[in-house]
Design a protein around this motif. Structure first.
Motif, PDB file in Angstrom:
ATOM      1  N   ASN B 148      42.033  40.658  36.959  1.00 14.46           N
ATOM      2  CA  ASN B 148      40.683  41.158  37.182  1.00 14.46           C
ATOM      3  C   ASN B 148      40.773  42.596  37.690  1.00 14.46           C
ATOM      4  OD1 ASN B 148      38.182  41.810  38.429  1.00 14.46           O
ATOM      5  ND2 ASN B 148      37.678  39.622  38.556  1.00 14.46           N
ATOM      6  N   ARG B 149      40.332  43.533  36.878  1.00 13.82           N
ATOM      7  CA  ARG B 149      40.471  44.958  37.223  1.00 13.82           C
ATOM      8  C   ARG B 149      39.710  45.314  38.490  1.00 13.82           C
ATOM      9  NH1 ARG B 149      39.791  45.814  31.538  1.00 13.82           N
ATOM     10  NH2 ARG B 149      41.808  46.188  30.553  1.00 13.82           N
ATOM     11  N   LYS B 150      38.539  44.707  38.645  1.00 13.16           N
ATOM     12  CA  LYS B 150      37.715  45.050  39.804  1.00 13.16           C
ATOM     13  C   LYS B 150      38.398  44.613  41.101  1.00 13.16           C
ATOM     14  CE  LYS B 150      33.111  44.566  41.698  1.00 13.16           C
ATOM     15  NZ  LYS B 150      33.553  43.818  42.897  1.00 13.16           N
ATOM     16  N   VAL B 151      38.939  43.408  41.095  1.00 14.89           N
ATOM     17  CA  VAL B 151      39.624  42.925  42.294  1.00 14.89           C
ATOM     18  C   VAL B 151      40.827  43.829  42.612  1.00 14.89           C
ATOM     19  CG1 VAL B 151      40.882  40.992  43.312  1.00 14.89           C
ATOM     20  CG2 VAL B 151      38.847  40.553  41.936  1.00 14.89           C
ATOM     21  N   PHE B 152      41.537  44.268  41.570  1.00 12.87           N
ATOM     22  CA  PHE B 152      42.673  45.180  41.763  1.00 12.87           C
ATOM     23  C   PHE B 152      42.188  46.465  42.448  1.00 12.87           C
ATOM     24  CE2 PHE B 152      46.688  44.209  39.240  1.00 12.87           C
ATOM     25  CZ  PHE B 152      46.477  42.840  39.252  1.00 12.87           C
ATOM     26  N   LYS B 153      41.102  47.024  41.889  1.00 12.40           N
ATOM     27  CA  LYS B 153      40.564  48.284  42.404  1.00 12.40           C
ATOM     28  C   LYS B 153      40.141  48.121  43.870  1.00 12.40           C
ATOM     29  CE  LYS B 153      38.153  49.648  38.866  1.00 12.40           C
ATOM     30  NZ  LYS B 153      36.955  49.920  38.059  1.00 12.40           N
ATOM     31  N   ASP B 154      39.434  47.020  44.146  1.00 12.66           N
ATOM     32  CA  ASP B 154      38.952  46.784  45.513  1.00 12.66           C
ATOM     33  C   ASP B 154      40.101  46.695  46.511  1.00 12.66           C
ATOM     34  OD1 ASP B 154      36.455  46.795  44.492  1.00 12.66           O
ATOM     35  OD2 ASP B 154      36.129  44.616  44.612  1.00 12.66           O
ATOM     36  N   ALA B 155      41.254  46.251  46.025  1.00 17.79           N
ATOM     37  CA  ALA B 155      42.404  46.117  46.925  1.00 17.79           C
ATOM     38  C   ALA B 155      43.227  47.408  46.959  1.00 17.79           C
ATOM     39  CB  ALA B 155      43.267  44.943  46.487  1.00 17.79           C
ATOM     40  N   GLY B 156      42.714  48.453  46.316  1.00 24.65           N
ATOM     41  CA  GLY B 156      43.413  49.729  46.324  1.00 24.65           C
ATOM     42  C   GLY B 156      44.585  49.790  45.355  1.00 24.65           C
ATOM     43  N   LEU B 157      44.589  48.883  44.376  1.00 23.13           N
ATOM     44  CA  LEU B 157      45.672  48.885  43.392  1.00 23.13           C
ATOM     45  C   LEU B 157      45.210  49.571  42.111  1.00 23.13           C
ATOM     46  CD1 LEU B 157      46.766  45.177  43.851  1.00 23.13           C
ATOM     47  CD2 LEU B 157      48.056  47.182  44.595  1.00 23.13           C
ATOM     48  N   ASP B 158      46.173  49.981  41.306  1.00 24.03           N
ATOM     49  CA  ASP B 158      45.853  50.596  40.016  1.00 24.03           C
ATOM     50  C   ASP B 158      45.394  49.503  39.048  1.00 24.03           C
ATOM     51  OD1 ASP B 158      45.711  51.842  37.621  1.00 24.03           O
ATOM     52  OD2 ASP B 158      47.713  52.751  37.701  1.00 24.03           O
ATOM     53  N   ALA B 173      49.661  39.776  44.467  1.00 20.85           N
ATOM     54  CA  ALA B 173      48.882  38.629  44.941  1.00 20.85           C
ATOM     55  C   ALA B 173      48.644  38.748  46.446  1.00 20.85           C
ATOM     56  CB  ALA B 173      49.592  37.329  44.602  1.00 20.85           C
ATOM     57  N   ARG B 174      49.705  39.156  47.180  1.00 23.26           N
ATOM     58  CA  ARG B 174      49.567  39.337  48.629  1.00 23.26           C
ATOM     59  C   ARG B 174      48.469  40.352  48.934  1.00 23.26           C
ATOM     60  NH1 ARG B 174      55.374  40.625  49.730  1.00 23.26           N
ATOM     61  NH2 ARG B 174      56.411  38.589  49.709  1.00 23.26           N
ATOM     62  N   LYS B 175      48.509  41.473  48.184  1.00 23.40           N
ATOM     63  CA  LYS B 175      47.565  42.559  48.477  1.00 23.40           C
ATOM     64  C   LYS B 175      46.139  42.226  48.073  1.00 23.40           C
ATOM     65  CE  LYS B 175      51.011  46.191  48.262  1.00 23.40           C
ATOM     66  NZ  LYS B 175      51.868  46.878  47.282  1.00 23.40           N
ATOM     67  N   THR B 176      45.955  41.349  47.100  1.00 21.44           N
ATOM     68  CA  THR B 176      44.602  41.067  46.617  1.00 21.44           C
ATOM     69  C   THR B 176      43.980  39.840  47.272  1.00 21.44           C
ATOM     70  OG1 THR B 176      45.665  39.999  44.743  1.00 21.44           O
ATOM     71  CG2 THR B 176      44.751  42.191  44.361  1.00 21.44           C
ATOM     72  N   THR B 177      44.793  39.059  47.969  1.00 25.16           N
ATOM     73  CA  THR B 177      44.250  37.863  48.622  1.00 25.16           C
ATOM     74  C   THR B 177      43.363  38.279  49.782  1.00 25.16           C
ATOM     75  OG1 THR B 177      46.229  36.625  48.070  1.00 25.16           O
ATOM     76  CG2 THR B 177      44.847  35.708  49.793  1.00 25.16           C
ATOM     77  N   LYS B 178      42.187  37.673  49.832  1.00 22.05           N
ATOM     78  CA  LYS B 178      41.278  37.988  50.932  1.00 22.05           C
ATOM     79  C   LYS B 178      40.906  36.701  51.651  1.00 22.05           C
ATOM     80  CE  LYS B 178      38.366  40.842  48.827  1.00 22.05           C
ATOM     81  NZ  LYS B 178      37.179  41.536  48.460  1.00 22.05           N
ATOM     82  N   ARG B 179      40.983  36.757  52.979  1.00 23.32           N
ATOM     83  CA  ARG B 179      40.565  35.608  53.797  1.00 23.32           C
ATOM     84  C   ARG B 179      39.575  36.079  54.861  1.00 23.32           C
ATOM     85  NH1 ARG B 179      43.724  30.920  53.332  1.00 23.32           N
ATOM     86  NH2 ARG B 179      45.433  31.191  51.870  1.00 23.32           N
ATOM     87  N   ASP B 180      38.712  35.175  55.301  1.00 23.53           N
ATOM     88  CA  ASP B 180      37.778  35.572  56.359  1.00 23.53           C
ATOM     89  C   ASP B 180      38.465  35.433  57.713  1.00 23.53           C
ATOM     90  OD1 ASP B 180      37.790  32.905  56.981  1.00 23.53           O
ATOM     91  OD2 ASP B 180      35.745  32.515  56.300  1.00 23.53           O
TER      92      ASP B 180
END
Lengths: 295, 418
Positions: B148-158, B173-180
């Motif tokens: 998912n390009r958007k999730v990548f972008k939101d996590a600061g990835l290319d 995966a580590r960088k894109t995982t989001k937890r509350d």
């Protein structure tokens, strides 16, 4: 037919009319059911030839730990579900019977889940059981500071978690039956009891419950059969419709379905069907005895 | 009464004559069966139109059956001698039909074994029994990584750089995982789903990439209960237990998690393109499955067209002609454009236009090193893998022990093969 008496002629006509449904039932219902017995003694993948294997399917069943687990699950659905659902529906019906305002609306609301498709219901509940922040129940738990529960992802909690919507969906029907039973009890009995000075617990114990016995027995039979045949909820609430995790929620009917239509193992599926048939038969006989034992 | 009887006889006679005339007008009618799937149905209808135009003496009746009933319906119809002359079967079902003599070998006059060996992807040779082909696919499928390009972008990835190795996958995966704040999973680094394609990914991709082999060459023995097999399963389990970048059952299933934009990556097949394309606001890319230690593997599967034993004489000739037609390069091209499934002929999949295509390019490149598992019983074998992961994740069974149990269970299934 002119030589017959009127009574005889009527009997002949009755039989002619009966013959059609009879033929239909024999052909479409009874014959396939009987065929399941002979099929349970064979190995057949629907595609190839049918091969007689004697009791091999039953031997395999007895040696299969999954089968015993499935059987235990099936009875767990029954033994947990039956008392809870009958007690709950009686409680609601008993109080609903005393409510005057909004009685119709309340009754309709209780009946609504019964009209909902099991599949739709199952998926909504499957989402309810999700971890927070998506799942409703886990969100509630976290509001009260209670630890998150795995629900459907636990081998221990999953079966009761599936049972809850099953009970909830059946409630409406059971309440209607109980209400009808309650309404059928003549008012004069209550009035007489009150005049004699009986309190409401005593009236419940001595009049309401005994006179409601036929409704109880009827619901006992239909609910038991319903719980023993639980399928759609399990199929739709578990990953891949598998009755997991680790077969923890798999009932006999789902196991039969998987043997027959996922593995094309018709013989083994039929053997399990025969077991289910025997269970249902014994249970129905037992309950019919109970019904007859009624004073 | 007698009059009525004569009238009826005459009417019946007239009908018979009419029917006879109809039969002469359209020399041969054959039936083609597949499962109901909008794009597949439309494409076959289009192919039938073209075929009938070129062969005016043949009529093809197209029957499609809902997917859930398809296997049962054909299993009931074919042995009864009714239903299809040409039928689409999942490749794993073929053995049952050949054993029961319900399929006939493709006529040698129209199907040259050597040419098929040469022109089709090697795994299609699973359709060859005793030197004769019994079925041929129009299209094949493989796995790829969706991101998912958007999730990548939101996590600061290319967003243009998906992972190419398993190590990179874990890192992303580590960088894109989001937890509350409470630790609840909001976005999974990768959507994992053992009821989906992950089973094939573990068995036919991860195990080989860690240096193992899932099965013996003859397909009779389970061979993944080795240190490399255990390492592969361990790596997958670590995504959940150690890296905490995913949870089994997250948002009920992997497809839902990815299409709702709540997962950065997922592993799925080319058949999922349609579902993801239909999702508004989902900006995704598709790339080849990540490699490990320089090793790369993929899982292929396909539906193949066979001729049933029912087709004889003229019908057999017509059936063979139709089957040949729907496996021509032109038919495969149309199928790829309309259905999104990949051509079964190597040459077609090797053109630059196809290999660099933004969506199915990744799948086509994966075909080159794909293996089609020689299933005895796909659903039971899948269940073994699902149970293995549940044991590890829910029951905390040590990975080596869980792999051992799975290998034993699956061997029992393999042993049921004649």
């Amino acid at each position: 037919m002119s030589g017959l008496t009127i009574a005889r002629r009527q009997a002949v006509w009755a039989w002619i009319f009966l013959a059609l449904p009879l033929a239909y039932f024999s052909l479409v219902r009874f014959w396939p059911a009987l065929d399941a017995f002979s099929l349970s003694l064979s190995k057949w993948n629907l595609v190839g030839p049918r091969r007689y294997v004697g009791l091999a399917n039953y031997e395999r069943m007895a040696a299969d730990p999954v089968f015993w687990q499935v059987l235990a699950n099936t009875f767990e659905y029954l033994l947990l579900g039956l008392p809870v659902s009958l007690a709950l529906s009686f409680l609601v019906a008993y109080h609903l019977d005393r409510v005057q305002t909004g009685h119709g609306l309340l009754r309709a609301l209780y009946f609504l889940p019964h009209l909902t498709t099991a599949t739709a219901l199952a998926w909504v509940w499957r989402w309810f059981y999700q971890p927070a922040p998506v799942g409703l129940f886990n969100n509630w738990l976290s509001v009260f500071g209670i630890a998150q529960q795995p629900f459907l992802r636990s081998t221990f909690q999953a079966l009761p978690a599936i049972l809850v919507p099953a009970i909830w969906a059946a409630l409406g029907f059971q309440i209607v039956i109980f209400l009808a039973g309650l309404k059928a009890i003549p008012r004069s009995y209550y009035e007489a009891a009150e005049i004699d000075g009986a309190g409401s617990p005593q009236i419940l114990r001595e009049i309401t419950l005994p006179l409601l016995l036929p409704s109880f027995v009827f619901l006992l039979i239909t609910t038991s059969i319903g719980l023993l045949r639980i399928f759609d909820l399990v199929y739709n609430m578990t990953a891949g419709g598998d009755g997991g995790p680790l077969n923890a929620t798999k009932p006999l009917v789902l196991s039969i379905y998987q043997s027959a239509f996922a593995r094309m193992d018709m013989g083994y599926a039929s053997a399990q069907t025969v077991v289910l048939f025997v269970i249902l038969l014994l249970l129905s006989l037992l309950q019919m005895r109970l019904l007859r034992a009624r004073p | 009464m007698r009059r009525l009887y004569q009238g009826l006889t005459r009417a019946a006679l007239a009908l018979t004559l009419l029917a006879g005339a109809a039969v002469r007008a359209q020399a041969v009618e054959i039936e083609y069966w597949q499962y109901t799937f909008k794009q597949r149905v439309e494409t076959i209808d289009e192919l039938i139109k073209q075929f009938q135009k070129a062969n005016p003496d043949i009529t093809v009746k197209h029957v499609n059956v809902p997917y859930d009933n398809y296997r049962t319906r054909i299993a009931a119809a074919i042995p009864a001698g009714e239903g299809p002359d040409v039928v689409q079967l999942f490749y794993g079902w073929l053995t049952d039909y050949i054993d029961a003599k319900l399929l006939q070998p493709l006529p040698a006059a129209s199907f040259d074994t050597a040419a098929i060996d040469r022109d089709f992807f090697p795994f299609v040779q699973g359709m060859k029994v005793g030197g004769q082909y019994y079925a041929l696919p129009t299209a094949v499928r493989s796995l790829a990584l969706f991101w998912n390009r958007k999730v990548f972008k939101d996590a600061g990835l290319d967003p243009a750089k998906p992972p190419t190795t398993l190590a990179e996958l874990v890192d992303i995966a580590r960088k894109t995982t989001k937890r509350d704040a409470a630790g609840n999973l909001l976005t999974a680094g990768i959507a994992l789903d053992t009821a989906g394609q992950d089973v094939q990914w573990i068995r036919q991709v991860l195990i080989p990439e860690f240096g193992g082999t899932p099965y013996s060459a003859d397909g009779k023995k389970v061979t993944y209960n080795t240190p490399s097999g255990v390492a592969a399963v361990q790596w997958y389990a670590d995504l959940i237990a150690k890296e905490k970048v995913s949870e089994l059952g997250f948002l009920t299933d992997g497809v839902t998690a990815f299409r709702s934009g709540r997962a950065a990556m997922t592993i799925d097949g080319s058949f999922r393109l349609g579902a993801f394309d239909g999702q508004k606001g989902l900006d995704y890319g598709v790339t080849e499955l990540p490699s490990h230690d320089g090793r790369q593997s993929n899982f292929a599967s396909y539906w193949a067209n066979g001729i049933t034993a029912k087709a004889k004489g003229e019908k057999l000739a017509a059936a063979a002609k139709f089957l040949a037609f729907i496996t021509t390069p032109a038919a495969m091209q149309l199928w790829m454009e309309k259905v999104g499934e990949l051509p079964a002929r190597v040459a077609l999949a090797q053109t630059d236009a196809v290999k660099t295509h933004p969506t199915y390019g990744a799948f086509v490149r994966g075909l080159a090193y794909s293996v089609a598992t020689d299933f005895v019983d796909e659903s039971s074998q899948r269940k073994v893998m699902m149970d293995m992961m549940d044991r590890i994740i829910i029951k905390q069974t040590p990975v080596a022990e869980a792999v051992g149990i799975a290998a034993k269970e699956e061997q029992v299934i393999l042993d049921t093969r004649k």
